[in-house]
Scaffold this motif. Structure first.
Motif, PDB file in Angstrom:
ATOM      1  N   ALA A 266      72.024  11.765   8.740  1.00 29.13           N
ATOM      2  CA  ALA A 266      71.184  12.679   7.965  1.00 29.13           C
ATOM      3  C   ALA A 266      70.135  11.942   7.157  1.00 29.13           C
ATOM      4  O   ALA A 266      70.433  10.936   6.509  1.00 29.13           O
ATOM      5  CB  ALA A 266      72.061  13.521   7.040  1.00 29.13           C
ATOM      6  N   ASN A 267      68.917  12.445   7.223  1.00 29.64           N
ATOM      7  CA  ASN A 267      67.794  11.993   6.394  1.00 29.64           C
ATOM      8  C   ASN A 267      67.313  10.579   6.688  1.00 29.64           C
ATOM      9  O   ASN A 267      66.522  10.024   5.925  1.00 29.64           O
ATOM     10  CB  ASN A 267      68.140  12.115   4.905  1.00 29.64           C
ATOM     11  CG  ASN A 267      68.473  13.531   4.490  1.00 29.64           C
ATOM     12  OD1 ASN A 267      67.813  14.478   4.922  1.00 29.64           O
ATOM     13  ND2 ASN A 267      69.504  13.683   3.665  1.00 29.64           N
ATOM     14  N   MET A 268      67.754   9.981   7.794  1.00 34.99           N
ATOM     15  CA  MET A 268      67.252   8.647   8.147  1.00 34.99           C
ATOM     16  C   MET A 268      65.937   8.739   8.900  1.00 34.99           C
ATOM     17  O   MET A 268      64.975   8.025   8.585  1.00 34.99           O
ATOM     18  CB  MET A 268      68.278   7.870   8.977  1.00 34.99           C
ATOM     19  CG  MET A 268      67.722   6.541   9.501  1.00 34.99           C
ATOM     20  SD  MET A 268      68.975   5.485  10.269  1.00 34.99           S
ATOM     21  CE  MET A 268      69.727   4.770   8.802  1.00 34.99           C
ATOM     22  N   VAL A 269      65.865   9.608   9.902  1.00 29.08           N
ATOM     23  CA  VAL A 269      64.657   9.729  10.713  1.00 29.08           C
ATOM     24  C   VAL A 269      63.751  10.800  10.126  1.00 29.08           C
ATOM     25  O   VAL A 269      64.157  11.940   9.929  1.00 29.08           O
ATOM     26  CB  VAL A 269      65.014  10.057  12.176  1.00 29.08           C
ATOM     27  CG1 VAL A 269      63.759  10.410  12.978  1.00 29.08           C
ATOM     28  CG2 VAL A 269      65.724   8.864  12.815  1.00 29.08           C
ATOM     29  N   THR A 270      62.505  10.385   9.853  1.00 29.57           N
ATOM     30  CA  THR A 270      61.528  11.313   9.291  1.00 29.57           C
ATOM     31  C   THR A 270      60.473  11.724  10.306  1.00 29.57           C
ATOM     32  O   THR A 270      59.653  12.600  10.024  1.00 29.57           O
ATOM     33  CB  THR A 270      60.834  10.684   8.072  1.00 29.57           C
ATOM     34  OG1 THR A 270      60.135   9.488   8.487  1.00 29.57           O
ATOM     35  CG2 THR A 270      61.852  10.328   6.997  1.00 29.57           C
ATOM     36  N   GLY A 271      60.486  11.098  11.482  1.00 31.61           N
ATOM     37  CA  GLY A 271      59.563  11.459  12.544  1.00 31.61           C
ATOM     38  C   GLY A 271      60.120  11.057  13.891  1.00 31.61           C
ATOM     39  O   GLY A 271      60.729   9.986  14.027  1.00 31.61           O
ATOM     40  N   HIS A 272      59.957  11.909  14.905  1.00 32.19           N
ATOM     41  CA  HIS A 272      60.473  11.637  16.255  1.00 32.19           C
ATOM     42  C   HIS A 272      59.571  12.374  17.239  1.00 32.19           C
ATOM     43  O   HIS A 272      59.679  13.590  17.401  1.00 32.19           O
ATOM     44  CB  HIS A 272      61.923  12.107  16.372  1.00 32.19           C
ATOM     45  CG  HIS A 272      62.546  11.841  17.707  1.00 32.19           C
ATOM     46  ND1 HIS A 272      63.631  12.560  18.164  1.00 32.19           N
ATOM     47  CD2 HIS A 272      62.242  10.954  18.692  1.00 32.19           C
ATOM     48  CE1 HIS A 272      63.967  12.114  19.366  1.00 32.19           C
ATOM     49  NE2 HIS A 272      63.132  11.134  19.703  1.00 32.19           N
ATOM     50  N   THR A 273      58.631  11.648  17.844  1.00 32.02           N
ATOM     51  CA  THR A 273      57.624  12.272  18.696  1.00 32.02           C
ATOM     52  C   THR A 273      57.446  11.493  19.995  1.00 32.02           C
ATOM     53  O   THR A 273      57.913  10.360  20.124  1.00 32.02           O
ATOM     54  CB  THR A 273      56.263  12.344  17.975  1.00 32.02           C
ATOM     55  OG1 THR A 273      55.808  11.003  17.698  1.00 32.02           O
ATOM     56  CG2 THR A 273      56.360  13.132  16.674  1.00 32.02           C
ATOM     57  N   SER A 274      56.754  12.117  20.939  1.00 34.39           N
ATOM     58  CA  SER A 274      56.400  11.469  22.194  1.00 34.39           C
ATOM     59  C   SER A 274      54.989  11.877  22.584  1.00 34.39           C
ATOM     60  O   SER A 274      54.601  13.036  22.387  1.00 34.39           O
ATOM     61  CB  SER A 274      57.383  11.857  23.304  1.00 34.39           C
ATOM     62  OG  SER A 274      56.947  11.352  24.552  1.00 34.39           O
ATOM     63  N   ASP A 275      54.226  10.922  23.116  1.00 32.26           N
ATOM     64  CA  ASP A 275      52.882  11.233  23.600  1.00 32.26           C
ATOM     65  C   ASP A 275      52.839  11.306  25.118  1.00 32.26           C
ATOM     66  O   ASP A 275      51.783  11.317  25.728  1.00 32.26           O
ATOM     67  CB  ASP A 275      51.868  10.213  23.094  1.00 32.26           C
ATOM     68  CG  ASP A 275      52.152   8.797  23.586  1.00 32.26           C
ATOM     69  OD1 ASP A 275      53.080   8.615  24.419  1.00 32.26           O
ATOM     70  OD2 ASP A 275      51.448   7.867  23.156  1.00 32.26           O
ATOM     71  N   GLY A 276      54.011  11.360  25.744  1.00 31.23           N
ATOM     72  CA  GLY A 276      54.087  11.400  27.197  1.00 31.23           C
ATOM     73  C   GLY A 276      54.212  10.021  27.819  1.00 31.23           C
ATOM     74  O   GLY A 276      54.549   9.897  28.997  1.00 31.23           O
ATOM     75  N   THR A 277      53.940   8.983  27.041  1.00 31.09           N
ATOM     76  CA  THR A 277      54.066   7.605  27.498  1.00 31.09           C
ATOM     77  C   THR A 277      55.091   6.838  26.672  1.00 31.09           C
ATOM     78  O   THR A 277      55.882   6.064  27.200  1.00 31.09           O
ATOM     79  CB  THR A 277      52.711   6.881  27.423  1.00 31.09           C
ATOM     80  OG1 THR A 277      51.786   7.546  28.278  1.00 31.09           O
ATOM     81  CG2 THR A 277      52.840   5.427  27.855  1.00 31.09           C
ATOM     82  N   THR A 278      55.058   7.053  25.360  1.00 29.96           N
ATOM     83  CA  THR A 278      55.968   6.350  24.469  1.00 29.96           C
ATOM     84  C   THR A 278      56.679   7.327  23.539  1.00 29.96           C
ATOM     85  O   THR A 278      56.198   8.444  23.299  1.00 29.96           O
ATOM     86  CB  THR A 278      55.211   5.323  23.602  1.00 29.96           C
ATOM     87  OG1 THR A 278      54.220   6.010  22.832  1.00 29.96           O
ATOM     88  CG2 THR A 278      54.547   4.266  24.463  1.00 29.96           C
TER      89      THR A 278
END
Length: 203
Positions: A122-134
């Motif tokens: 909990a509360n460790m990750v503040t962002g988790h995204t993908s641009d289709g490559t990374t």
């Protein structure tokens, strides 16, 4: 100056050619990323560090999890950063006061050097995204967000760490480009011995 080299422990990026992942790679889950980091017991490779003021440094990085990393800087820069025994030691040739020492657990580096990396807590990750490559993950110590954050960028097939950018408590960012990172290599414990590094530095 000390802070700049301390932050170098916390950054790594794939700006070099030939490191791109296939297009439309699947977004990696936090469990997959945690498993990759936990499986990376030792690693070594070259790095190019981009400092917040735009200057560039190069050198060699050695990693031995848990809790150990060493950044050796190439001439003309005389600098060294060593993490081991729960501390980070920063050596700088332009200072008469070496090394400067900090608790490892006060830096975002401790997140990926932990005995058990668990990005799902909990509360460790503040962002988790993908641009289709990374896949990009931004993490912080949930108990001490004031210590700053680490942004990790990964490619898939196979999973590889490509970028690692540190933002400190003042908003200053430092990036390091990893070159030819090799995992599962033999790395001696002496490289992370701060007392030995101090003797060699002053010898």
């Amino acid at each position: 100056m000390y802070r700049r080299h301390l932050l170098a422990l916390l950054a790594a990026a794939p700006l070099a050619a030939g490191l791109a992942a296939p297009a439309h790679a699947q977004q990696l889950s936090l469990n997959e990323i945690s498993a990759y980091l936990n499986g990376m017991q030792t690693a070594t490779g070259g790095f190019t560090q981009i400092n917040a003021d735009g200057t560039i440094s190069t050198g060699t990085v050695y990693i031995k999890r848990p809790g150990r990393v060493r950044f050796e800087y190439n001439p003309p820069e005389r600098a060294l950063t060593v993490a081991g025994g729960g501390s980070v030691a920063v050596f700088d040739g332009r200072s008469n006061d070496n090394p400067q020492r900090y608790p490892l657990n006060t830096t975002p580096l401790s997140i990926i050097l932990a005995q058990n990396v668990n990005l799902g807590q909990a509360n460790m990750v503040t962002g988790h995204t993908s641009d289709g490559t990374t896949t990009t993950v931004t993490a912080q110590d949930p108990a001490h967000p004031e210590y700053g954050s680490i942004q990790l960028k990964f490619t898939a097939n196979p999973v590889e760490l490509r970028q690692w950018v540190i933002t400190d408590d003042t908003g200053t960012q430092t990036t390091v480009i990893l070159n030819d990172l090799r995992t599962g290599v033999s790395v001696g414990d002496i490289l992370f011995n701060i007392q030995a590094a101090t003797r060699n530095w002053n010898g």
